[in-house]
Design a protein around this motif. Structure first.
Motif, short mmCIF file in Angstrom:
data_model
loop_
_atom_site.label_atom_id
_atom_site.label_comp_id
_atom_site.label_asym_id
_atom_site.label_seq_id
_atom_site.Cartn_x
_atom_site.Cartn_y
_atom_site.Cartn_z
N GLY A 17 13.19 66.02 -20.04
CA GLY A 17 11.98 65.65 -19.32
C GLY A 17 10.80 65.63 -20.28
N ASP A 18 9.76 66.40 -19.96
CA ASP A 18 8.59 66.51 -20.83
C ASP A 18 8.61 67.78 -21.68
N ILE A 19 9.72 68.49 -21.66
CA ILE A 19 9.83 69.74 -22.43
C ILE A 19 10.55 69.46 -23.74
N THR A 20 9.84 69.65 -24.84
CA THR A 20 10.38 69.40 -26.18
C THR A 20 10.73 70.73 -26.85
N LEU A 21 11.83 70.75 -27.56
CA LEU A 21 12.23 71.96 -28.27
C LEU A 21 11.13 72.38 -29.23
N ASP A 22 10.72 73.62 -29.14
CA ASP A 22 9.65 74.16 -29.99
C ASP A 22 10.11 74.17 -31.44
N PRO A 23 9.40 73.47 -32.34
CA PRO A 23 9.82 73.43 -33.75
C PRO A 23 9.74 74.78 -34.45
N GLU A 24 9.03 75.73 -33.83
CA GLU A 24 8.91 77.06 -34.41
C GLU A 24 10.15 77.93 -34.14
N LEU A 25 11.00 77.48 -33.24
CA LEU A 25 12.19 78.26 -32.90
C LEU A 25 13.32 77.97 -33.89
N GLY A 26 13.78 78.99 -34.57
CA GLY A 26 14.95 78.84 -35.42
C GLY A 26 16.22 78.79 -34.59
N GLU A 27 17.34 78.50 -35.22
CA GLU A 27 18.61 78.43 -34.51
C GLU A 27 18.92 79.78 -33.85
N GLY A 28 19.23 79.74 -32.56
CA GLY A 28 19.52 80.95 -31.82
C GLY A 28 18.30 81.66 -31.27
N GLU A 29 17.09 81.20 -31.60
CA GLU A 29 15.87 81.85 -31.11
C GLU A 29 15.45 81.25 -29.77
N TRP A 30 14.64 82.00 -29.03
CA TRP A 30 14.23 81.58 -27.70
C TRP A 30 12.81 82.08 -27.42
N ARG A 31 12.21 81.50 -26.38
CA ARG A 31 10.91 81.97 -25.89
C ARG A 31 10.77 81.59 -24.43
N ALA A 32 9.82 82.24 -23.75
CA ALA A 32 9.50 81.89 -22.37
C ALA A 32 8.77 80.54 -22.35
N LEU A 33 8.99 79.77 -21.30
CA LEU A 33 8.27 78.51 -21.14
C LEU A 33 6.82 78.77 -20.76
N THR A 34 5.94 77.86 -21.15
CA THR A 34 4.55 77.93 -20.75
C THR A 34 4.41 77.42 -19.32
N GLU A 35 3.29 77.73 -18.68
CA GLU A 35 3.05 77.23 -17.33
C GLU A 35 3.07 75.70 -17.29
N GLN A 36 2.52 75.09 -18.33
CA GLN A 36 2.50 73.63 -18.38
C GLN A 36 3.92 73.07 -18.44
N GLU A 37 4.78 73.69 -19.24
CA GLU A 37 6.16 73.24 -19.35
C GLU A 37 6.90 73.42 -18.03
N ILE A 38 6.69 74.56 -17.38
CA ILE A 38 7.33 74.82 -16.09
C ILE A 38 6.91 73.80 -15.06
N ASN A 39 5.60 73.56 -14.96
CA ASN A 39 5.06 72.66 -13.94
C ASN A 39 5.44 71.20 -14.20
N SER A 40 5.71 70.85 -15.45
CA SER A 40 6.06 69.46 -15.76
C SER A 40 7.32 69.01 -15.03
N VAL A 41 8.21 69.93 -14.75
CA VAL A 41 9.46 69.60 -14.07
C VAL A 41 9.18 69.20 -12.62
N TRP A 42 8.21 69.84 -11.98
CA TRP A 42 7.89 69.54 -10.58
C TRP A 42 7.10 68.23 -10.45
N GLN A 43 6.51 67.77 -11.55
CA GLN A 43 5.64 66.59 -11.48
C GLN A 43 6.42 65.29 -11.57
N LYS A 44 7.74 65.37 -11.70
CA LYS A 44 8.55 64.16 -11.78
C LYS A 44 8.78 63.57 -10.41
#
Length: 232
Positions: free
Chosen positions: A205-232
């Motif tokens: 969708g509108d969520i792009t893999l964070d270039p700061e994340l190395g292989e196997g790394e993770w992070r919580a989604l931002t509010e903007q990323e979460i809400n982008s899914v509902w806006q489709k």
């Protein structure tokens, strides 16, 4: 959410143990002892147990940069689960919103919000996913047009939905598709007499893999990323 499930989520104890502490009168809601495991926990619920106060359960949303040879599963099987390296207190309710093959790398979305993940995985929603693909053979000159028209997969009666193919080199491309058929990207290139040697998902969708994340790394989604899914 049921009260026994709420307690399990916050404390990590089993459902059987949660029911036991409820029977013993060790759980209160607004200073009132609650013994019913099926008591409904609402958005404004405040539960007290074992000297601690617990607020409402909020859905969780994460992105992970998946390693090769890890499994999009919540448990370890032949290969380790993608959740194995996520240092989270409670992973039981989490699930994968759009799985990847064991040898495919890149963006994986993980949540415990079933309605949110449905927006991504339901065929009716036609959520676009973008992949970086490396090929064994030079790409055919008419590949872009053939993918745009849809290709015939082996054992499928209908053509694939139109896909956007962007040629980077003759053996490296970006491919955007709105479907999620079994091994679809690999089968699409197989249908035009080529073979995928490496596959990496870059975007859902509108969520792009964070270039700061190395292989196997993770992070919580931002509010903007979460809400982008509902806006489709």
């Amino acid at each position: 959410m049921r009260l026994d499930k709420f307690i399990c989520h916050h404390t990590g104890i089993s459902r059987v143990e949660a029911k036991r502490v409820l029977r013993q009168g060790l759980v209160t809601h607004n200073d009132e002892v609650i013994k019913d495991p099926s008591f409904k926990v609402n958005d404004d619920t405040n539960i007290e147990f074992n000297g601690r106060s617990y607020g409402p359960v909020k859905p969780r949303y994460f992105m992970l940069n998946k390693l090769a040879n890890t499994l999009c599963s919540t448990i370890d099987e032949e290969y380790p689960s993608v959740l194995s390296d996520m240092d989270l207190p409670h992973t039981k309710g989490l699930h994968i919103a759009g799985r990847l093959d064991v040898d495919t790398t890149g963006l994986v979305l993980i949540t415990d919000d079933g309605q949110w993940s449905h927006q991504i995985t339901s065929p009716k929603k036609q959520c676009m996913k973008r992949y970086r693909v490396w090929l064994a053979e030079p790409l055919a000159p008419d590949a872009e047009e053939r993918f745009k028209e849809g290709v015939q997969l082996h054992s499928e009666l209908e053509l694939t939905k139109p896909a956007l193919l962007n040629r980077i080199t003759n053996t490296e491309v970006q491919l955007s598709i709105s479907e999620g058929k079994y091994h679809q990207v690999k089968r699409m290139f197989g249908a035009i007499d080529n073979k995928v040697v490496q596959l990496h998902r870059e975007k859902i969708g509108d969520i792009t893999l964070d270039p700061e994340l190395g292989e196997g790394e993770w992070r919580a989604l931002t509010e903007q990323e979460i809400n982008s899914v509902w806006q489709k």
